[in-house]
Design a protein around this motif. Structure first.
Motif, PDB file in Angstrom:
ATOM      1  N   LEU A 313      43.823 -21.602 -12.652  1.00  0.00           N
ATOM      2  CA  LEU A 313      44.323 -22.494 -13.623  1.00  0.00           C
ATOM      3  C   LEU A 313      45.094 -23.554 -13.117  1.00  0.00           C
ATOM      4  N   HIS A 335      46.194 -16.480 -23.668  1.00  0.00           N
ATOM      5  CA  HIS A 335      45.474 -17.529 -23.871  1.00  0.00           C
ATOM      6  C   HIS A 335      44.352 -17.358 -24.797  1.00  0.00           C
ATOM      7  N   THR A 336      44.401 -18.336 -25.761  1.00  0.00           N
ATOM      8  CA  THR A 336      43.727 -17.893 -27.341  1.00  0.00           C
ATOM      9  C   THR A 336      43.962 -16.246 -27.528  1.00  0.00           C
ATOM     10  N   LEU A 381      39.564 -16.660 -17.866  1.00  0.00           N
ATOM     11  CA  LEU A 381      39.679 -17.345 -19.202  1.00  0.00           C
ATOM     12  C   LEU A 381      38.635 -18.566 -19.492  1.00  0.00           C
ATOM     13  N   VAL A 383      38.642 -21.813 -20.667  1.00  0.00           N
ATOM     14  CA  VAL A 383      39.580 -23.192 -20.936  1.00  0.00           C
ATOM     15  C   VAL A 383      38.790 -24.352 -21.276  1.00  0.00           C
ATOM     16  N   ASP A 384      39.663 -25.105 -21.708  1.00  0.00           N
ATOM     17  CA  ASP A 384      39.258 -26.453 -21.894  1.00  0.00           C
ATOM     18  C   ASP A 384      40.529 -27.446 -21.602  1.00  0.00           C
ATOM     19  N   TYR A 386      43.812 -29.367 -22.050  1.00  0.00           N
ATOM     20  CA  TYR A 386      44.651 -29.241 -23.039  1.00  0.00           C
ATOM     21  C   TYR A 386      44.445 -30.853 -23.896  1.00  0.00           C
ATOM     22  N   ALA A 392      42.219 -24.216 -26.815  1.00  0.00           N
ATOM     23  CA  ALA A 392      41.659 -23.886 -25.612  1.00  0.00           C
ATOM     24  C   ALA A 392      42.449 -24.071 -24.524  1.00  0.00           C
ATOM     25  N   GLY A 393      43.406 -25.060 -24.568  1.00  0.00           N
ATOM     26  CA  GLY A 393      43.945 -25.694 -23.405  1.00  0.00           C
ATOM     27  C   GLY A 393      45.545 -25.100 -23.185  1.00  0.00           C
ATOM     28  N   SER A 394      45.796 -24.097 -24.073  1.00  0.00           N
ATOM     29  CA  SER A 394      47.270 -23.945 -23.934  1.00  0.00           C
ATOM     30  C   SER A 394      47.348 -22.380 -23.670  1.00  0.00           C
ATOM     31  N   PHE A 395      48.548 -22.055 -23.202  1.00  0.00           N
ATOM     32  CA  PHE A 395      48.768 -20.594 -23.024  1.00  0.00           C
ATOM     33  C   PHE A 395      50.359 -20.376 -22.560  1.00  0.00           C
ATOM     34  N   ILE A 411      46.728 -26.914 -20.025  1.00  0.00           N
ATOM     35  CA  ILE A 411      45.715 -27.017 -18.921  1.00  0.00           C
ATOM     36  C   ILE A 411      45.451 -28.198 -18.446  1.00  0.00           C
TER      37      ILE A 411
END
Ligand SMILES: Nc1nc2c(ncn2[C@@H]2O[C@H](COP(=O)(O)OP(=O)(O)OP(=O)(O)O)[C@@H](O)[C@H]2O)c(=O)[nH]1
Ligand SMILES: [Mg+2]
Lengths: 414, 307
Positions: A313, A335-336, A381, A383-384, A386, A392-395, A411
């Motif tokens: 990431l 993440h999600t 993970l 991911v897209d 953010y 899908a872009g945050s954690f 992200i």
């Protein structure tokens, strides 16, 4: 009726809580017993005016110190909208709570004290709001009553903000001069500032257009929970979760990530029956045609529109713990609906919130710092960026010893 | 990105749909991450809505956790009967923590004013410990009270069940941190963002059954501190109190010795919605003698482990 979530931001004592109190009071959203309680407390303290900040500063410690410590959530509605307000603290020590309130906001009101202009903390909050990509911004130049309602002061601060914000990523900024104390330009337009032609704050909040902020294109369905009743329901097996983006329909070809197994949507269930389509933010239960192995943390997507499946990431991180983030340290990551562990590989730079300059390769990221970081996770993970997909872009990062939430990550484009 | 296309309008959701989806997500999230959750069920409107949402979250499967009632011994009879009926219909396991038994054992002591609001907290914490419960769903809403307005959705409690409002975990987006060490616990509030009006609109829309005391009926009442109290086994008029008949209903269901009714003519959920939309006084302000003790009564009780 739709919902607008908004958060306040800005330096300590710039008038955030007073503004929320004023907005509630002038829009007649305060119950008489709440108002009486606040009037009594204010009178007892010998305040000159009823301190409307007491409507959100509800903790004992907040009232003793006259500052906000943690986010207060308040609710009101007008015939046009339901509003969820997060009134956040300006004090640097409680930046983590400001981030909490702003992370879910559709709109942020960044307050600036007209006498003081932008402070370091105003810049930090503006940077955080930009990092969190709150889609709509109101720059509220407050305490105009203390600068003789001066148009010049208003212009100076607006320009100062525009200069600073040029290096941030704001798409929609509306500037409003107001006085939280007197109510000018809060609910109705001010007679003291006839030079200002824009809307009152409430008018803007009621009308700002948010429906298109949602992503209806990329189907992302993180599996939260597998529903598999054992009590004579036959072989019912379905995947419960919330659609975070896109529109999902029965018959759609899908694949399950990270395994990559293909299937097709057989039905979308809710307790009230089957749906012809599901979209964000609906909580539904998806049945697939095939007996594929799916568990919590997996993601159902369309084959022709997939997120990046990766263990590496690249993210902006806001650090929220007194123990600094260090290169080489390991944290739990969420993440999600997927949990894993993450290793901090590199801190590329720390952002100076005053100048937005980048300090290269620091060895750690201290409390309240914002930096660009690369991480390696123990599991892939989905991911897209953010920018394209807030969920899908945050954690978050969690300290595995204390269990505290220590970092918030967004992200960046790969 | 600012054009109002038919696309975006078509995929709009009402505020109730938003709140329902959020609550179901929260319920599933806790159950997925916590080994031994349970749901606090008092038979009051918020806990009834919460239980209803739990049913929806896991349908067609059963609710994968028990429900807990902290029985103050000061209950409205209708509410207890309602509790038992609902539990039986759903086939969920009911755990009862009895405040009366705790008093009889000397575990807690009756307060001089007779209110069991404060002493139910240690009973709640003990009941959770005895049954190894590591998380509890509560129906508390942030709009109820100023300390509750500060509460997280996943609220961390230490090994004494205490809330530390100055040191809450950051809670970003919808990424909830439910991690705990043994002995610690989570209180989870799926209805955080609902208002009293949302609750009633949802009850009306979904046709959810509630105890009868939520609807206006002609009841025998007397006045105390300007509030209407109905006569029941826990609440008797004093010698000088004038008893009369009035159409009243309950806005909240708490300790039956302390919870007041409000004058009302609303006999259906839709009528209650209209009444709640027009009211100018909060439900606690209108009905709870116990919150008037001090400005920070709720905050103090929450720090001790109350909801
Ligand atoms: N004259 C004047 N005073 C104001 C105005 N708005 C707020 N104040 C005063 O500024 C002080 C701080 O107000 P708060 O609303 O508590 O500030 P805040 O931004 O919420 O502070 P934190 O939450 O602690 O960051 C109080 O004394 C307010 O009465 C205004 O428009 N005019
Ligand atoms: Mg404040």
């Amino acid at each position: 009726m739709d919902i607008l979530r908004f958060a306040t931001a800005g330096s300590v004592d710039d008038g955030k809580s007073t503004l929320i109190g004023r907005l509630l009071f002038d829009s007649k959203s305060i119950f008489t017993d709440q108002l009486e309680a606040v009037e009594a407390t204010s009178a007892q303290r010998g305040d000159e005016y009823t301190d409307l900040a007491l409507l959100t500063d509800g903790l004992r410690a907040e009232r003793e110190q006259g500052i906000t410590i943690d986010v207060a959530y308040r609710y009101f509605s007008t015939p046009k909208r339901k509003f969820i307000i997060a009134d956040t603290p300006g004090h640097i020590q409680y930046t983590r709570n400001m981030v909490t309130g702003a992370s879910t906001a559709d709109l942020a009101i960044i307050l600036v004290d007209a006498r003081k202009g932008l402070q370091e903390q105003s810049r930090r909050h503006a940077t955080l709001v930009s990092l969190l990509r709150v889609p709509h911004i109101v720059l509220a130049i407050n305490k105009m009553d203390l600068v003789d309602w001066s148009e010049d002061v208003y212009r100076e601060i607006s320009e100062e903000f525009v200069d600073f914000a040029a290096r941030l990523e704001f798409t929609d900024v509306t500037t409003i001069p107001l006085s939280a104390l007197t109510g000018d330009n809060v609910v109705s337009r001010s007679a003291n500032m006839d030079w200002f032609e824009g809307p009152s704050l409430l008018h803007h909040l009621e009308n700002v257009y948010i429906a298109s902020d949602r992503n209806l294109v990329d189907v992302r369905f993180p599996v939260q929970y597998v529903i598999r009743p054992q009590n004579g329901q036959g072989d019912y097996r379905a995947f419960a979760g919330q659609v975070i983006s896109g529109v999902l329909r029965p018959g759609d070809d899908v694949i399950v990530l990270p395994s990559g197994l293909p299937s097709r949507v057989k039905a979308i269930d809710t307790a009230k029956g089957e749906l012809a389509e599901a979209f964000s933010p609906m909580s539904v239960t998806v049945r697939l045609e095939d007996e594929v192995d799916v568990s919590r943390g997996d993601m159902i997507v369309r084959p022709n529109n997939q997120p990046t499946v990766t263990q590496d990431l690249d993210a902006m991180i806001c650090w929220m713990d007194s123990e600094p983030m260090r290169v080489g340290a390991k944290y739990a990551i969420k993440h999600t609906t997927r949990s894993a562990r993450a290793l901090i590989k590199e801190i590329k730079y720390e952002l100076d919130v005053n100048t937005l300059h980048r300090h290269r390769s620091p060895s750690d990221l201290p409390l309240n710092a914002i930096g660009r970081v690369t991480l390696r996770t123990t599991q892939p993970l989905m991911v897209d960026p953010y920018q394209r997909n807030r969920q899908a872009g945050s954690f978050i990062l969690i300290d595995e010893a204390t269990n505290r939430t220590v970092g918030a990550g967004t992200i960046t484009e790969h | 990105m600012t054009t109002d296309t038919s696309e975006t309008r078509r995929y709009g959701l009402s505020q109730l749909d938003h709140l329902e989806a959020e609550a179901i997500y929260i319920i599933r999230e806790l159950v997925a991450e916590n080994e031994r959750p349970a749901l606090l069920f008092s038979g009051g409107k918020d806990s009834v809505v919460m239980l209803n949402l739990a049913v929806r979250a896991f349908a067609p499967g059963p609710i994968p956790f028990p429900v807990v009632h902290i029985d103050t011994g000061h209950n409205f009879d209708e509410v207890l009967a309602f509790r038992d009926r609902v539990v039986e219909q759903l086939g969920v396991r009911l755990i009862v923590g009895s405040v009366q038994e705790a008093i009889d054992e000397g575990f807690v002591r009756e307060e001089p004013n007779g209110s069991r609001n404060r002493i139910q907290t240690p009973v709640l914490i003990r009941t959770a410990e005895q049954h190894g419960l590591s998380a509890l769903f509560g129906g508390a809403r942030r709009d109820e009270e100023k300390a509750r307005a500060k509460e997280r959705v996943f609220s961390f409690r230490d090994d004494f069940g205490q809330w530390d409002p100055k040191n809450q975990r950051p809670e970003l987006w919808s990424l909830y941190n439910g991690r705990i060490h043994p002995g610690e616990s989570i209180r989870c509030f799926p209805l955080s963002n609902w208002t009293e009006l949302d609750i009633w609109q949802y009850i009306a829309r979904e046709d959810i059954e509630l105890p009868d005391i939520y609807y206006a009926r002609e009841r025998e009442v007397f006045l105390r501190d300007g509030m209407y109290f109905t006569i029941n086994q826990h609440c008797r008029p004093g010698d000088d109190d004038e008893v009369f008949v009035e159409s009243v209903r309950y806005r909240t269901v708490g300790d039956a010795t302390l919870t007041a009714a409000v004058p009302s003519t609303a006999t259906t959920p839709a009528e209650v919605v209209d009444e709640v939309a027009a009211t100018r006084i909060t439900e606690r302000g209108a009905t709870r003698g116990d919150d008037k003790v001090s400005e920070a009564a709720m905050e103090d009780r929450k720090k001790e482990g109350y909801f």
